[in-house]
Write a protein that holds these residues in place. Structure first.
Motif, mmCIF file in Angstrom:
data_model
loop_
_atom_site.group_PDB
_atom_site.id
_atom_site.type_symbol
_atom_site.label_atom_id
_atom_site.label_comp_id
_atom_site.label_asym_id
_atom_site.label_seq_id
_atom_site.Cartn_x
_atom_site.Cartn_y
_atom_site.Cartn_z
ATOM 1 N N ILE A 174 -0.835 -2.428 -10.499
ATOM 2 C CA ILE A 174 -1.091 -1.277 -9.634
ATOM 3 C C ILE A 174 -2.578 -0.929 -9.686
ATOM 4 C CG2 ILE A 174 -0.576 1.147 -9.147
ATOM 5 C CD1 ILE A 174 2.070 0.805 -10.618
ATOM 6 N N TRP A 182 0.853 -1.205 0.000
ATOM 7 C CA TRP A 182 0.000 0.000 0.000
ATOM 8 C C TRP A 182 0.885 1.249 0.000
ATOM 9 C CZ3 TRP A 182 -3.493 1.661 4.753
ATOM 10 C CH2 TRP A 182 -4.226 2.809 4.397
ATOM 11 N N HIS A 183 0.752 2.045 -1.065
ATOM 12 C CA HIS A 183 1.374 3.368 -1.111
ATOM 13 C C HIS A 183 0.290 4.377 -0.716
ATOM 14 C CE1 HIS A 183 5.489 3.495 -2.876
ATOM 15 N NE2 HIS A 183 5.182 2.275 -3.206
ATOM 16 N N VAL A 242 5.426 5.299 -6.697
ATOM 17 C CA VAL A 242 4.770 4.019 -6.991
ATOM 18 C C VAL A 242 5.456 3.353 -8.192
ATOM 19 C CG1 VAL A 242 2.590 2.899 -7.548
ATOM 20 C CG2 VAL A 242 2.602 4.956 -6.127
ATOM 21 N N GLY A 291 2.255 9.746 -8.213
ATOM 22 C CA GLY A 291 2.627 8.362 -8.506
ATOM 23 C C GLY A 291 4.086 8.061 -8.786
ATOM 24 N N ILE A 349 0.050 -3.666 -5.960
ATOM 25 C CA ILE A 349 0.342 -2.381 -5.319
ATOM 26 C C ILE A 349 -0.940 -1.552 -5.311
ATOM 27 C CG2 ILE A 349 1.735 -0.282 -5.362
ATOM 28 C CD1 ILE A 349 3.836 -1.796 -6.977
ATOM 29 N N PHE A 390 -4.905 2.108 -8.640
ATOM 30 C CA PHE A 390 -4.992 3.489 -8.171
ATOM 31 C C PHE A 390 -6.414 3.746 -7.675
ATOM 32 C CE2 PHE A 390 -1.502 3.762 -11.273
ATOM 33 C CZ PHE A 390 -0.544 4.424 -10.514
ATOM 34 N N ALA A 408 -2.225 2.016 -4.740
ATOM 35 C CA ALA A 408 -1.717 3.393 -4.664
ATOM 36 C C ALA A 408 -2.901 4.322 -4.429
ATOM 37 C CB ALA A 408 -0.994 3.764 -5.956
ATOM 38 N N THR A 409 -2.925 4.968 -3.266
ATOM 39 C CA THR A 409 -4.115 5.748 -2.903
ATOM 40 C C THR A 409 -3.761 7.201 -2.587
ATOM 41 O OG1 THR A 409 -3.973 5.250 -0.531
ATOM 42 C CG2 THR A 409 -5.180 3.692 -1.906
ATOM 43 N N ASP A 410 -4.728 8.054 -2.839
ATOM 44 C CA ASP A 410 -4.643 9.454 -2.451
ATOM 45 C C ASP A 410 -6.083 9.955 -2.336
ATOM 46 O OD1 ASP A 410 -2.141 11.654 -2.662
ATOM 47 O OD2 ASP A 410 -4.159 12.514 -2.766
ATOM 48 N N CYS A 438 -0.152 8.725 -2.327
ATOM 49 C CA CYS A 438 0.829 8.499 -3.404
ATOM 50 C C CYS A 438 1.020 9.698 -4.305
ATOM 51 C CB CYS A 438 0.405 7.288 -4.228
ATOM 52 S SG CYS A 438 -1.059 7.579 -5.268
#
Length: 276
Positions: free
Chosen positions: A195, A107-108, A117, A114, A135, A197, A137-139, A111
């Motif tokens: 990945i 878990w990023h 990532v 990116g 992976i 997102f 990748a969250t924001d 992120c």
């Protein structure tokens, strides 16, 4: 009668943040106030408003204004292989641990656009682990996630990124990972295959899986102690036993409720391993 201890502008900002939370659901109430205040003041100056209250009226009625405001509040300064010694430590000390897992969840968090990532994806490909990884990748900001999903970055940055990649122990020619087109570098689609997102707000959302690694670098420094405590609780409960937590250079688990439940894996690189 006015209170000499509380500035009117500070009250206005608190009302602004409360209004945004209650109407739009974005919670900035526990961000570090002095830093957030500077960004609010800067946005007001750029947009030409006369006061925080005027901004509040606009941002509550205009979703386009809200979108610009959200971008101004988040600090999206990042780069590929940022702090290359961190990635070198990942390669030398964490990769051998990951090889013991049949499938790896990473878990990023926070992120941004990116770059880190994609750095992780490149590192995992070079270590022949990428096909075993997922992976996340969250924001919280959909706008920066849209950019992250494209895998397209400025060509002008590639010379600097190449140097960081080599310092991070890169094994190939960095230019092999992207195609130059006009002023852009378009990264291989294969890097995005594993990945996911997605939007996730560290201030309000809960855990959504159990992870072997959580990377959250240079995000906690913008939170106050209350929010930092919440996020550390979230990360601890989201890590599997002996999972790895990676933080930014200025961040630490010291003085958090879970300080004693981690061991420092690589001194100085802010890589911690959950003890059980």
């Amino acid at each position: 009668m006015t209170s000499p201890k509380v500035k009117l502008e500070d009250i206005e900002i608190q009302l602004l943040l409360e209004g945004i939370y209650r109407y739009w659901g974005y919670d900035f109430r526990n961000y570090a106030f002095s830093s957030l205040k500077r960004r609010v003041q800067n946005f007001i100056k750029i947009e030409g408003y006369t006061s925080v209250s005027e901004l509040q009226a606009r941002v509550l009625h205009d979703s386009n204004c809200l979108e610009r405001f959200l971008l101004s509040l988040t600090v999206n300064v990042t780069s590929m292989f940022r702090d290359p010694s961190f990635y070198l430590a990942l390669r030398k000390e964490v990769i051998p641990l990951l090889r013991t897992y049949p499938f790896i969840r990473i878990w990023h968090a926070g992120c941004s656009t990116g770059e880190e990532v994609y750095s992780m994806a490149i590192l995992l490909q070079e270590e022949n682990l990428y096909q075993r990884c997922r992976i996340y990748a969250t924001d919280f900001n959909e706008k920066v996630l849209q950019k992250a999903r494209t895998g397209i970055f400025s060509l002008k940055l590639m010379q600097d990124y190449t140097q960081l990649y080599l310092k991070a122990g890169g094994k190939e020619s960095f230019s092999e990972y992207y195609t130059a087109a006009y002023d852009s570098a378009i990264f291989r689609a294969s890097l995005r295959e594993n990945i996911v997102f997605a939007q996730h707000n560290l201030a309000t959302d809960s855990s959504f899986n159990e992870f072997h690694i959580i990377i959250c670098r240079n995000v906690l420094i913008y939170f106050n102690q209350t929010l930092q405590k919440r996020v550390h609780e979230l990360f601890y409960n989201s890590l599997c036993s002996f999972g790895i937590l990676g933080l930014g250079r200025q961040e630490s688990i010291r003085f958090t409720p879970h300080d004693h439940q981690y061991q420092e894996l690589v001194k100085g690189e802010k890589l911690y391993r959950r003890l059980n």
